[in-house]
Design a protein around this motif. Sequence first.
Motif, PDB file in Angstrom:
ATOM      1  N   VAL A  90       0.816  -1.213   0.000  1.00 31.70           N
ATOM      2  CA  VAL A  90       0.000   0.000   0.000  1.00 31.70           C
ATOM      3  C   VAL A  90       0.851   1.265   0.000  1.00 31.70           C
ATOM      4  CG1 VAL A  90      -1.965  -1.097   1.132  1.00 31.70           C
ATOM      5  CG2 VAL A  90      -0.192  -0.047   2.533  1.00 31.70           C
ATOM      6  N   ASP A 156      -2.667   8.848  -0.895  1.00 32.01           N
ATOM      7  CA  ASP A 156      -3.629   9.317  -1.895  1.00 32.01           C
ATOM      8  C   ASP A 156      -3.068   9.130  -3.302  1.00 32.01           C
ATOM      9  OD1 ASP A 156      -5.378  10.002   0.081  1.00 32.01           O
ATOM     10  OD2 ASP A 156      -4.896  12.147   0.056  1.00 32.01           O
ATOM     11  N   TRP A 158      -0.955   6.855  -4.295  1.00 33.39           N
ATOM     12  CA  TRP A 158      -1.053   5.437  -4.639  1.00 33.39           C
ATOM     13  C   TRP A 158      -2.443   5.086  -5.132  1.00 33.39           C
ATOM     14  CZ3 TRP A 158       2.373   1.378  -4.621  1.00 33.39           C
ATOM     15  CH2 TRP A 158       3.650   1.653  -4.133  1.00 33.39           C
ATOM     16  N   ILE A 159      -3.434   5.519  -4.387  1.00 32.41           N
ATOM     17  CA  ILE A 159      -4.813   5.174  -4.730  1.00 32.41           C
ATOM     18  C   ILE A 159      -5.173   5.709  -6.112  1.00 32.41           C
ATOM     19  CG2 ILE A 159      -7.232   5.576  -4.116  1.00 32.41           C
ATOM     20  CD1 ILE A 159      -6.300   5.616  -1.163  1.00 32.41           C
ATOM     21  N   LYS A 160      -4.791   6.941  -6.372  1.00 34.47           N
ATOM     22  CA  LYS A 160      -5.182   7.590  -7.622  1.00 34.47           C
ATOM     23  C   LYS A 160      -4.381   7.118  -8.815  1.00 34.47           C
ATOM     24  CE  LYS A 160      -5.743  12.168  -9.706  1.00 34.47           C
ATOM     25  NZ  LYS A 160      -5.610  13.631  -9.505  1.00 34.47           N
ATOM     26  N   ASN A 163      -3.407   2.486  -8.728  1.00 33.59           N
ATOM     27  CA  ASN A 163      -4.461   1.472  -8.653  1.00 33.59           C
ATOM     28  C   ASN A 163      -5.548   1.667  -9.693  1.00 33.59           C
ATOM     29  OD1 ASN A 163      -3.361   0.023  -6.468  1.00 33.59           O
ATOM     30  ND2 ASN A 163      -4.124   1.553  -5.038  1.00 33.59           N
TER      31      ASN A 163
END
Length: 247
Positions: A90, A156, A158-160, A163
């Motif tokens: 993560v 944030d 990483w998420i955007k 992924n």
Amino acid sequence: MPHRSPTSYCTDPEWKGRADCAHCAIRGMMLFSPLPPMSFTHLLHPIDNMRYAPGSLLYAEGEPGRHVFSIRRGLVKLLCQGADGSQRIVRLLGKGAVVGLELLDQGVDYHHSAITVQEVDLCAIPVSTLRGLEEHHPGLCDRVRQQLQYQVERADYWIKQLNTGTARARIIHLLLLMTEIAADRNGDIELLSREDIAAVAGITKETASRIVADFKRQELLHKVAVNTFRLDTGKLRELADRKQSPG
């Protein structure tokens, strides 16, 4: 058991692993950079400086902890375990970042498992030392908050970026992120294993291998040493922008 040596290049061997923070060559990037030199004489004495080999476990998710870790060199990956038992990377943290800051909240255990990706040189800081520093130097709280905010922003990112989108776009963003947090003085990076690339990007190892091989053929990755590569960051950013643009 983690593999580690008791000393590192900033430590006098006679100190048996105690960090010489006042003479740290990269002190400006580290957690305690705002502190006056007199603080290092006694308050920071419990800090240990050490090296960990690649693949070493710093701590496990849910484990009660007594230390946070300030990274001097190398990469640490944070893994979170899913309900099905699978693990997902993560976050990647590099030089100047602090791992385990969640322990500053009373009664909180480690939120992730932290494992070294490369050889890592870090300082292990007891939570009790941090609390003592906060009491004597309230300004340190601002530095800690900055670290927390930085890590939230990284999460944030990483998420955007990592992924969503195509597998190629995810790997491009990962490579660009590596240049930010893990490049050496020449701007070169140590490439992650295909397993780690796949875990970061949420793709299969085979897909990761194929895309990396394709980037090498396109000379977006230039090998300069064993597993060390120079990136054509200009072209990679162009590709990333092209893939993000509508239509």
